[in-house]
Scaffold this active site. Structure first.
Site, PDB file in Angstrom:
ATOM      1  N   LYS A  40       0.956  -1.147   0.169  1.00 24.65           N
ATOM      2  CA  LYS A  40       0.122  -0.099   0.038  1.00 24.65           C
ATOM      3  C   LYS A  40       0.915   1.118  -0.121  1.00 24.65           C
ATOM      4  CE  LYS A  40      -3.771   1.869   2.724  1.00 24.65           C
ATOM      5  NZ  LYS A  40      -4.731   1.601   3.876  1.00 24.65           N
ATOM      6  N   SER A  68      -9.808  -0.872   7.350  1.00 22.58           N
ATOM      7  CA  SER A  68      -8.911  -0.695   6.117  1.00 22.58           C
ATOM      8  C   SER A  68      -8.444  -2.104   5.490  1.00 22.58           C
ATOM      9  CB  SER A  68      -8.096   0.661   5.945  1.00 22.58           C
ATOM     10  OG  SER A  68      -8.910   1.682   6.019  1.00 22.58           O
ATOM     11  N   SER A  86      -9.412   1.401   3.035  1.00 14.03           N
ATOM     12  CA  SER A  86      -8.514   2.216   2.127  1.00 14.03           C
ATOM     13  C   SER A  86      -7.650   1.560   1.507  1.00 14.03           C
ATOM     14  CB  SER A  86      -7.861   3.429   2.891  1.00 14.03           C
ATOM     15  OG  SER A  86      -7.058   2.672   3.930  1.00 14.03           O
TER      16      SER A  86
END
Length: 564
Positions: A59, A157, A133
């Site tokens: 990420k 997330s 996210s």
């Protein structure tokens, strides 16, 4: 398989899938192949690397040396000199990083659409959200671009995207994995997480990242807890706390509960109101000011970029922390601790709390129409975990109407391994799927079923309410559709097929990799029962030859060959 070959195949899958929104930065293939050759040599020389050749996506709020960290905001980008400890430890164990993945900007959101790099579409249905996210990381795993991916989790997330894409989301206890080299969302409760299609591999990666780094002041040492009792007790929410779920999800959740009970687990209903009230404080109270502390100055100083580099919804949420005072923060902290104590008392004597991971799976259009309201619904069961110091594990639990359905196990800090033990009782369940074409025994895609852990169950025929069409695909495959029984000209026939049995986790990864125009839905069989099965999107059937008269794909192919 050599690491070089695994890397080559990964880049082939990435190119074929055409999902550019998954990545913010993808390393050049020759560079990664050079790294793979070195790994192959090390393994050949006898070096023991527990994650040798495991492909990883990271990420893009976690530092990877040589790749910019953007946190989903181009204007925020900077070039880290070293890997975050979480990344460095995976690489030291033999893993290879392919690139950095898209995310809800500054890790603010549970939808996967709040990014100037584009909304990340769901791995199964591109018109649906991926969840955020950690959107790109989850989809990269679900589409088999990589074996595991790193995300972060503050409000859910690392778990919501797992549920919406049919994979595992492992959220360790706060403080077990250093957050050094992570752009903070809420610094005191941020957690580095792991997405995986295989629970064992995901847990290995999570444990590989644990331990002090000499920099993170919040690091903790895992406490050794005893294993599960022979007949552990698992809490589930009382019925009122399951209201408002997507259609069919309550029934799917009850099915998981029944499977756990059948495995020897004692189920107890618990009023989880104190936990849900605590969850509301994450965004509805002064705790949101920690997001303001993290990136509020940057957004304020670059207000002219709102609407371009800076997502307007993210700017609104982060700016919302400005209104709270220190007095508000202390009051909310006291309230949270009292709610946490009440919740702990309710769960006393149980090994974990089992809930759905999230509440619904909206379309991209639905989220665009109500970005804050739609997002708020996603975190009902996830928001409290880090605030109240719980470990959590999201796991695939089959499908509902062709979409992934996921459940989540949550338990007090340091229960990470025990959650994995419980999760295995759920994922060891099996799901039947009907195939009628290229996945049949002896057909070119049958190997995909076998690779997902599938085994042949029985030959069947559908109810006489379907039509079969030959699609112009490579390799050739048919499209099955249910007819409108009210139309005489659309009379259906029974179509021959096979039922295969897959483990629940294998079913998830198998379906996520299905190319368009294939979908999964319920198919009625000749005996009146129904199973999950392949169907084709209506648009794909336009102009496709109707081959229903042959009664099945194999018969059609044999007739075709004999005609030649």
């Amino acid at each position: 398989m050599s690491v070089v070959l695994r890397v080559q195949q990964a880049y082939e899958r990435i190119a074929a899938a055409d999902r550019p929104e998954v990545w913010i930065a993808l390393r050049e293939e020759p560079e990664v192949l050079a790294e793979a050759r070195v790994l192959d040599s090390r393994v050949a020389a006898g070096e023991r690397l527990p994650l040798a050749g495991v492909l990883v996506a990271v990420k893009d709020n976690i530092d990877v040396a040589g790749l910019a960290t953007t946190a989903g905001c181009p204007a925020f980008a900077f070039a880290p000199e070293v890997d975050a400890p979480s990344v460095a430890r995976l690489r030291a164990a033999g893993a290879i990083v392919l690139g950095k993945t898209n995310l809800d900007q500054f890790a603010t959101g549970l939808v996967g659409t709040r990014s100037p790099y584009g909304a990340v579409r769901n791995a199964w249905r591109p018109d649906r959200i991926s969840g955020g996210s950690s959107s790109g990381s989850a989809v990269a795993v679900a589409l088999s671009f990589v074996d595991i991916a790193l995300g972060t989790d503050t409000a859910g997330s690392g778990r919501v995207p797992a549920a919406l894409n049919g994979i595992f989301g492992i959220k360790p206890t706060v403080g077990l994995v250093p957050t050094t080299g992570v752009v903070p969302a809420c610094w005191s409760i941020d957690v580095v997480t792991v997405f995986a299609r295989d629970l064992g591999l995901g847990r290995l990666a999570a444990e590989t990242m644990e331990g002090a780094d000499g920099i993170d002041p919040l690091i903790r040492v895992a406490e050794a807890l005893p294993g599960l009792e022979p007949a552990p007790r698992v809490a589930i929410p009382t019925p009122e706390h399951l209201e408002g779920l997507a259609p069919g999800w309550v029934e799917a959740f009850r099915g998981v509960v029944d499977r756990l009970a059948a495995s020897g687990v004692e189920i107890v209903e618990v009023d989880i109101a104190p936990l849900l009230e605590g969850a509301a404080l994450l965004y509805g109270g002064a705790f949101v000011a920690e997001r303001t502390a993290a990136v509020g100055d940057f957004i304020r100083e670059n207000a002219d970029l709102v609407g371009s580099d800076i997502d307007p919804t993210v700017a609104t949420i982060v700016g919302g922390g400005e209104k709270f005072t220190a007095v508000d923060a202390f009051r909310d902290r006291e309230r949270l601790r009292r709610l946490g104590l009440a919740g702990a008392r309710l769960l006393e004597g149980t090994a974990a709390l089992l809930t759905p991971t999230t509440t619904w799976h909206p379309t991209l259009t639905e989220v665009a129409a109500d970005p804050i309201g739609a997002n708020a619904r996603m975190g009902r069961y996830t928001n409290f975990a880090n605030l109240l110091d719980y470990a959590s594990l999201a796991l695939p639990a089959g499908t509902v109407d062709g979409f992934p359905f996921g459940v989540m196990l949550t338990a007090p800090a340091f229960s990470d391994r025990r959650l994995a033990e419980l999760a295995r009782r759920i994922v060891d369940a099996e799901i039947d799927i009907l195939v009628v074409g290229a996945h049949l025994t002896g057909q070119p895609l049958n190997h995909q079923l076998i690779a997902a852990g599938g085994r042949f169950s029985r030959a069947v025929r559908t109810a006489a309410s379907y039509r079969l069409h030959a699609l112009p695909t490579v390799p050739p495959k048919p499209g099955l559709r249910r007819v409108d029984e009210g139309r005489v000209e659309a009379r259906g026939v029974a179509i021959a097929g096979e039922v295969w049995t897959l483990p629940a986790h294998g079913f998830g990864s198998f379906v996520a990799a299905l190319p368009q125009p294939m979908t999964i839905g319920r198919v009625t069989l000749e005996d009146g029962s129904s199973v999950a099965g392949f169907l084709a999107e209506p648009v794909a059937l336009e102009g496709a030859a109707d081959i229903s008269a042959y009664g099945g794909w194999v018969a059609y192919l044999r007739r075709d060959q004999s005609a030649e």
